[in-house]
Design a protein around this motif. Structure first.
Motif, PDB file in Angstrom:
ATOM      1  N   GLN A  58       0.824  -1.213   0.000  1.00 31.69           N
ATOM      2  CA  GLN A  58       0.000   0.000   0.000  1.00 31.69           C
ATOM      3  C   GLN A  58       0.861   1.268   0.000  1.00 31.69           C
ATOM      4  O   GLN A  58       0.579   2.234   0.719  1.00 31.69           O
ATOM      5  CB  GLN A  58      -0.964   0.002   1.191  1.00 31.69           C
ATOM      6  CG  GLN A  58      -1.960  -1.154   1.188  1.00 31.69           C
ATOM      7  CD  GLN A  58      -3.028  -0.994   0.109  1.00 31.69           C
ATOM      8  OE1 GLN A  58      -3.924  -0.179   0.229  1.00 31.69           O
ATOM      9  NE2 GLN A  58      -2.911  -1.772  -0.972  1.00 31.69           N
ATOM     10  N   THR A 100      -5.863  -1.131  -6.487  1.00 35.08           N
ATOM     11  CA  THR A 100      -6.798  -0.013  -6.630  1.00 35.08           C
ATOM     12  C   THR A 100      -6.901   0.779  -5.339  1.00 35.08           C
ATOM     13  O   THR A 100      -6.914   2.020  -5.341  1.00 35.08           O
ATOM     14  CB  THR A 100      -8.187  -0.527  -7.045  1.00 35.08           C
ATOM     15  OG1 THR A 100      -8.060  -1.265  -8.266  1.00 35.08           O
ATOM     16  CG2 THR A 100      -9.166   0.618  -7.255  1.00 35.08           C
ATOM     17  N   ARG A 101      -6.968   0.069  -4.215  1.00 36.08           N
ATOM     18  CA  ARG A 101      -7.060   0.761  -2.924  1.00 36.08           C
ATOM     19  C   ARG A 101      -5.812   1.607  -2.668  1.00 36.08           C
ATOM     20  O   ARG A 101      -5.913   2.758  -2.200  1.00 36.08           O
ATOM     21  CB  ARG A 101      -7.250  -0.263  -1.804  1.00 36.08           C
ATOM     22  CG  ARG A 101      -7.454   0.359  -0.423  1.00 36.08           C
ATOM     23  CD  ARG A 101      -7.601  -0.732   0.622  1.00 36.08           C
ATOM     24  NE  ARG A 101      -8.756  -1.589   0.323  1.00 36.08           N
ATOM     25  CZ  ARG A 101      -8.790  -2.897   0.534  1.00 36.08           C
ATOM     26  NH1 ARG A 101      -7.724  -3.522   1.046  1.00 36.08           N
ATOM     27  NH2 ARG A 101      -9.872  -3.580   0.260  1.00 36.08           N
ATOM     28  N   SER A 105      -6.183   5.684  -2.569  1.00 36.13           N
ATOM     29  CA  SER A 105      -5.850   6.346  -1.302  1.00 36.13           C
ATOM     30  C   SER A 105      -4.713   7.339  -1.487  1.00 36.13           C
ATOM     31  O   SER A 105      -4.734   8.445  -0.919  1.00 36.13           O
ATOM     32  CB  SER A 105      -5.470   5.305  -0.250  1.00 36.13           C
ATOM     33  OG  SER A 105      -6.554   4.438   0.019  1.00 36.13           O
ATOM     34  N   ALA A 155     -12.959  -0.568  -4.171  1.00 39.29           N
ATOM     35  CA  ALA A 155     -11.654  -0.153  -3.651  1.00 39.29           C
ATOM     36  C   ALA A 155     -11.259   1.245  -4.107  1.00 39.29           C
ATOM     37  O   ALA A 155     -10.341   1.849  -3.542  1.00 39.29           O
ATOM     38  CB  ALA A 155     -10.579  -1.157  -4.091  1.00 39.29           C
TER      39      ALA A 155
END
Length: 304
Positions: A58, A100-101, A105, A155
């Motif tokens: 992430q 995608t998340r 973000s 997401a």
């Protein structure tokens, strides 16, 4: 325009990068060429146009995305690249949802975020629709791929909530010589071994590679488009029709068939989606004024 792209080494991404950098303006009114393209990579950057990201951790180098007006997110493990073991199904899901998340973000956290986020999705969202004409107003289907697509699109919520125009490119079967489903079909048909899959009555919602690239550019440029947009040709055709066109264009016989039980043995769970039917209509793309270069299957196959 400065545009960032994930999945830039895949079938779609490679051609999109080439198109954006080449020059010219899309017939649909999309942005002209000569754009500054930034490619997100999952390793140490080795070129000036590369920016590091790590979907699983992430992490996204948002400094490298500064000045980007658009982001096109195409990364994801190939659905048909391997047999669907439990581990590979998790890879299919994670590569889409986590990526995608992470990206949504990161864009939401930027002081000056891009104005548009075009996030890849698929017509697998609808599941098996039989011979029913299906557009963007139709609900999600049931099964593994619809569940993945729902999670994939959800997401992107951080970008949507940050006010970034977010579009989901629900892609059909891309007719291309060098990859995807047709990349596997062409060699078989050239050998004269092509034929129907199952009884051939299932609908295939296709789009030529060239039209797909032009449609993505159209999504970037069309300020009034948000949410899901089907990227398919106007009239889906059955597998039987695809088989006949492939034979005519390649001047080969199409007498072979692959019975459904054989496909299930060869492909496992994925065979259910190969044999499934999706008659998906690109209602929102048509309503937005997009004009196809290859609206019919014969034109798409010849172009490939």
């Amino acid at each position: 325009m400065r545009i960032a792209i994930t999945g830039s080494t895949g079938l779609i991404g490679t051609e999109l990068v080439r198109s954006l950098r080449a020059g010219g303006t899309s017939r649909a009114g999309g942005p002209g060429g000569g754009h500054d393209v930034v490619r997100l990579v999952r390793r140490a950057p080795a070129a000036a146009d590369e920016v590091r990201w790590d979907p699983k951790a992430q992490r996204v180098d948002t400094a490298g995305l500064a000045g980007c007006e658009a982001v096109v997110h195409l990364a994801g493990a190939g659905v048909g690249d391997h047999r669907w073991t439990a581990a590979y199904k998790q890879e299919i899901r994670d590569s889409r949802v986590l990526g995608t998340r992470a990206l949504a973000s990161a864009l939401a956290s930027m002081d000056a975020p891009p104005r548009v986020f075009v996030s890849g999705s698929a017509i697998g969202y609808y599941g098996d629709t039989g011979d029913r004409r299906t557009d963007e107003t139709s609900p999600a289907g049931t099964g593994f791929l619809p569940e993945v697509c729902v999670a994939w699109e959800n997401a992107a919520k951080p970008a949507e909530e940050a006010g970034i125009r977010t579009v989901f490119a629900r892609t059909g079967l891309v007719v291309a010589r060098s990859g995807g489903a047709w990349g596997r079909l062409f060699p078989v048909f050239r050998l004269g071994l092509g034929g129907r899959l199952g009884d051939g009555s299932q609908y295939w919602s296709f789009i030529s590679l060239q039209d797909h690239i032009r449609a993505l550019r159209h999504l970037v440029d069309s300020e009034d488009l948000t949410g899901p947009v089907n990227l398919t040709a106007p009239e889906p055709v059955t597998n039987r029709e695809v088989t006949a066109v492939m034979g005519r264009v390649l001047h080969r016989p199409t007498l072979c068939t692959v019975p459904a039980p054989v496909l299930r043995v060869a492909l496992g769970e994925f065979a259910g989606d190969v044999l499934g039917s999706q008659r998906v209509i690109p209602r929102r793309l048509l309503d937005s004024g997009f004009a196809y270069d290859h609206p019919r299957i014969a034109e798409a196959v010849r172009a490939a």
